[in-house]
Scaffold this active site. Structure first.
Site, short mmCIF file in Angstrom:
data_model
loop_
_atom_site.label_atom_id
_atom_site.label_comp_id
_atom_site.label_asym_id
_atom_site.label_seq_id
_atom_site.Cartn_x
_atom_site.Cartn_y
_atom_site.Cartn_z
N HIS A 40 -53.50 -14.15 -6.67
CA HIS A 40 -54.09 -13.65 -5.42
C HIS A 40 -54.16 -12.13 -5.48
O HIS A 40 -53.58 -11.52 -6.39
CB HIS A 40 -53.20 -14.06 -4.23
N HIS A 126 -55.72 -5.37 -7.22
CA HIS A 126 -55.53 -6.07 -8.50
C HIS A 126 -55.00 -7.46 -8.22
O HIS A 126 -54.47 -7.74 -7.14
CB HIS A 126 -54.52 -5.30 -9.37
O1 3AM Z 1 -49.57 -9.26 -5.75
P1 3AM Z 1 -48.74 -8.11 -6.21
O2 3AM Z 1 -48.05 -8.34 -7.50
O3 3AM Z 1 -49.40 -6.79 -6.13
O4 3AM Z 1 -45.07 -7.61 -6.14
C1 3AM Z 1 -45.22 -8.46 -5.01
C2 3AM Z 1 -46.62 -9.01 -4.89
O5 3AM Z 1 -47.56 -7.99 -5.14
C3 3AM Z 1 -45.13 -7.64 -3.75
O6 3AM Z 1 -45.75 -8.45 -2.77
C4 3AM Z 1 -46.69 -9.30 -3.39
C5 3AM Z 1 -46.44 -10.73 -3.03
O7 3AM Z 1 -45.17 -11.12 -3.42
N1 3AM Z 1 -43.77 -7.31 -3.37
C6 3AM Z 1 -42.67 -8.08 -3.49
N2 3AM Z 1 -41.59 -7.43 -3.05
C7 3AM Z 1 -42.00 -6.20 -2.65
C8 3AM Z 1 -41.37 -5.07 -2.08
N3 3AM Z 1 -40.06 -5.06 -1.82
C9 3AM Z 1 -43.39 -6.12 -2.86
N4 3AM Z 1 -44.12 -5.04 -2.55
C10 3AM Z 1 -43.45 -4.00 -2.03
N5 3AM Z 1 -42.13 -4.01 -1.78
#
Ligand code: 3AM
Length: 188
Positions: A40, A126
């Site tokens: 996603h 991304h």
């Molecule tokens: O889809 P991406 O990888 O950009 O990395 C996690 C993921 O991002 C991010 O939230 C999305 C769904 O899980 N994520 C997880 N923990 C996080 C945090 N503590 C976070 N982003 C910011 N702070």
């Protein structure tokens, strides 16, 4: 519950992306690869939110989504954060588009008054495909970079909704479910 806002891909595009990137995954078996159904584009990470506030977020996101029109996303170009020399997050790229940026910006600003701070960092759209938490042997990193550079996946999709997602941490990794889909306005 742990929540975030995302754009989900039509299942056929998600499948095509996953299948097209099999060689990328095979190049770096030490990476943790995102399951097909979890691919996603994150718009905003919200973190742990109680049920009452989830309802408030849902209402806010529906209001904001309704003020935006459907748009197309151009997906393609694989890479890594912070860079290919030290890959930590392996992603499929999404072309930056003013409509996507405005939507993300409006969501962040709209949720600020519900207690979610606006991120200082620039939004770099991304689709995360994998995470690298260990030092990769040089040969594995080079093979991964070669596959990312050579990955010719390209797709255009129409975005019709912003999804409020729940992330449940389980033994086999995270499981994501759509709590609510907030429809974007019709194209004119
Ligand atoms: O889809 P991406 O990888 O950009 O990395 C996690 C993921 O991002 C991010 O939230 C999305 C769904 O899980 N994520 C997880 N923990 C996080 C945090 N503590 C976070 N982003 C910011 N702070």
């Amino acid at each position: 519950m742990r929540t975030f806002l995302a754009l989900n891909l039509p299942p056929s595009v998600r499948d095509a992306l996953f299948e097209h990137t099999a060689a990328v995954r095979a190049a770096a078996p030490l990476a943790t690869w995102v399951a097909r159904e979890n691919l996603h584009l994150t718009l905003q990470f919200l973190g742990d939110v109680d049920e009452e506030r989830v309802a408030a977020v849902e209402t806010r996101v529906r209001e904001i989504a309704a003020t935006h029109r459907r748009f197309t996303l151009d997906i393609g170009g694989a890479g890594a954060f912070p860079n290919l020399g030290q890959p930590r997050i392996v992603w499929m790229g999404v072309a930056s588009d003013p409509r996507l940026e405005l939507l993300q910006h409006d969501l962040e600003l709209g949720n600020e008054s519900l207690g979610f701070p606006v991120e200082g960092r620039a939004f770099r759209p991304h689709i995360t495909m994998g995470r690298i938490r260990v030092a990769l042997p040089a040969a594995e990193r080079q093979a991964l970079v070669a596959e990312l550079r050579g990955c010719g996946f390209r797709e255009r999709v129409t975005v019709t909704s912003v999804d409020l997602m729940e992330s449940a941490l389980g033994l086999g990794g995270s499981r994501y479910t759509v709590l609510a889909g907030a429809a974007l306005g019709e194209e004119t």
